[in-house]
Write a protein that holds these residues in place. Structure first.
Motif, short mmCIF file in Angstrom:
data_model
loop_
_atom_site.label_atom_id
_atom_site.label_comp_id
_atom_site.label_asym_id
_atom_site.label_seq_id
_atom_site.Cartn_x
_atom_site.Cartn_y
_atom_site.Cartn_z
N PRO A 34 6.75 5.45 -9.79
CA PRO A 34 7.47 6.59 -9.67
C PRO A 34 8.15 6.71 -8.41
N ASP A 35 9.38 7.35 -8.56
CA ASP A 35 10.48 7.77 -7.22
C ASP A 35 9.76 9.09 -6.58
N PHE A 36 8.85 8.48 -5.68
CA PHE A 36 8.36 9.91 -4.87
C PHE A 36 9.27 10.68 -3.82
N SER A 37 10.37 10.00 -3.80
CA SER A 37 11.56 10.54 -3.00
C SER A 37 12.13 12.01 -3.87
N GLU A 38 11.52 11.98 -4.94
CA GLU A 38 11.92 13.07 -6.07
C GLU A 38 11.01 13.86 -6.60
N ILE A 39 9.63 13.49 -6.22
CA ILE A 39 8.35 14.04 -6.84
C ILE A 39 7.68 14.97 -5.65
N PRO A 40 7.05 16.02 -5.93
CA PRO A 40 7.17 16.94 -7.09
C PRO A 40 8.81 17.57 -7.21
N SER A 82 0.70 -1.39 0.09
CA SER A 82 -0.05 0.09 -0.01
C SER A 82 0.88 1.21 0.07
N ILE A 83 2.25 1.08 0.37
CA ILE A 83 2.78 2.50 0.15
C ILE A 83 2.80 3.43 -1.03
N PRO A 84 3.00 2.61 -2.29
CA PRO A 84 2.98 3.48 -3.31
C PRO A 84 1.70 4.12 -3.60
N LEU A 85 0.65 3.47 -3.42
CA LEU A 85 -0.68 4.19 -3.81
C LEU A 85 -1.01 5.17 -2.57
N LEU A 86 -0.70 5.11 -1.08
CA LEU A 86 -0.76 5.76 -0.07
C LEU A 86 0.03 7.11 -0.50
N VAL A 87 1.12 6.98 -0.83
CA VAL A 87 2.15 8.27 -1.31
C VAL A 87 1.39 9.00 -2.46
N THR A 137 16.58 -2.95 3.29
CA THR A 137 15.16 -2.84 2.82
C THR A 137 15.01 -1.61 1.97
N LEU A 138 15.50 -0.60 2.46
CA LEU A 138 15.26 0.63 1.82
C LEU A 138 15.93 0.60 0.62
N GLU A 139 17.05 -0.10 0.24
CA GLU A 139 17.61 -0.26 -1.05
C GLU A 139 16.97 -0.90 -1.81
N ILE A 140 16.29 -2.11 -1.12
CA ILE A 140 15.11 -2.72 -2.10
C ILE A 140 14.04 -2.03 -2.74
N LEU A 141 13.50 -1.18 -1.75
CA LEU A 141 12.41 -0.13 -2.24
C LEU A 141 13.02 0.57 -3.32
N ARG A 142 14.17 1.02 -3.08
CA ARG A 142 14.64 2.10 -3.97
C ARG A 142 14.81 1.40 -5.42
N ASN A 143 15.41 0.25 -5.70
CA ASN A 143 15.75 -0.48 -6.65
C ASN A 143 14.36 -1.12 -7.40
N LEU A 193 11.10 -1.08 -6.39
CA LEU A 193 9.61 -0.53 -6.35
C LEU A 193 9.49 0.84 -6.62
N PHE A 194 10.15 2.00 -6.07
CA PHE A 194 9.97 3.23 -6.53
C PHE A 194 11.47 3.56 -7.39
N ASN A 195 11.20 2.80 -8.75
CA ASN A 195 12.29 2.63 -9.40
C ASN A 195 11.85 3.39 -10.88
N TRP A 196 10.95 4.11 -10.83
CA TRP A 196 10.27 4.59 -12.16
C TRP A 196 9.65 3.65 -13.37
#
Length: 255
Positions: free
Chosen positions: A101-107, A62-67, A86-92, A94-97
């Motif tokens: 999308p990588d919501f650590s860079e949006i907006p 649910s994290i991607p849809l929550l954000v 775990t954060l590396e797995i999420l970056r690589n 899940l939030f990898n475009w």
């Protein structure tokens, strides 16, 4: 502290089966499985922190849809707390475009909807006066459990884990332990699968609870759909003296 069960199943199907997610005091999620989707838009917008046990889909779905849903409604980013691995797995993955999308860079990278905070086993995080401490877990990917301490009482959530001596050494040092939520994903006939996947079955649960030296109210989570009743019967046979009960959606635990 107040913990509300949003999901505690090992799968989905129907109104009552949602994967692992707990809401703490309205602003903190402990894991973010499919149960998060039952919250209202107003409730979702109040979530400031997500503490993850590990990266498996039933705990992060649910994290991607929550954000994406509430990011634009908020004045500050949602913070995801997890181990470095775990954060590396999420970056690589899940939030990898590619998946999302990588919501650590949006907006923008300066004002994102999502930020990451690294945690370590044994290092307490203070969130609004609440103490949240990662505990060791033994799983197929890097994983932790959690010790939640309000000051008055404590709750321990094992997360997904197989046999775990270090967990019990730490739990036995918690003087104000009130609640213990422990996983049991498989029935005894699937013990080999439980061992390979680093989960518990009822016989293994009994062996693990024998290491517990504190009294606590014990709840079972992560039961597989279709195996709930026979597995709970086996738990009664293997661990009945500890009087564990099945965790259920919308149960509220205060401590």
């Amino acid at each position: 502290m107040r913990l509300r069960v949003l999901g505690c199943s090992g799968g989905i199907g129907g109104r009552h089966l949602r994967t692992t997610s707990f809401l703490i005091d309205g602003d903190v999620l402990l894991d973010a499985g499919t149960g998060v989707g039952d919250l209202t838009l107003a409730e979702l917008s109040q979530i400031d922190h997500v503490f993850l046990t590990h990266s498996h889909l039933d705990h992060v779905a649910s994290i991607p849809l929550l954000v994406d849903t509430v990011g634009g409604m908020r004045a500050r980013p949602i913070t995801v707390h997890a181990t470095r691995a775990t954060l590396e797995i999420l970056r690589n993955h899940l939030f990898n475009w590619a998946i999302w999308p990588d919501f650590s860079e949006i907006p923008s990278a300066e004002a994102p909807f999502l930020r990451y905070e690294e945690i370590e086993v044994g290092r307490a995080e203070l969130v609004g006066g609440r103490r949240i401490t990662p505990l060791p877990a033994v799983h197929t990917v890097p994983a932790v459990g959690y010790h939640l301490d309000s000051g008055a009482a404590s709750l321990v959530f094992t997360g997904d884990t197989g046999p775990n001596d270090e967990l019990w050494r730490r739990v036995n040092r918690i003087a104000n332990l009130k609640y213990l939520i422990v996983e049991t994903a498989f029935s005894n006939k699937e013990r080999q699968l439980a061992e390979i996947s680093r989960h518990l079955c009822p016989a293994m649960l009994g062996e693990e609870l024998a290491k517990l030296e504190r009294s606590a109210e014990i709840f079972i989570t992560h039961l597989k759909p279709g195996e709930i009743e026979p597995t709970m019967l086996e738990i009664e046979e293997c661990a009945g003296k500890y009087r564990p009960r099945m965790l259920q959606n919308n149960l509220v635990l205060e401590f």
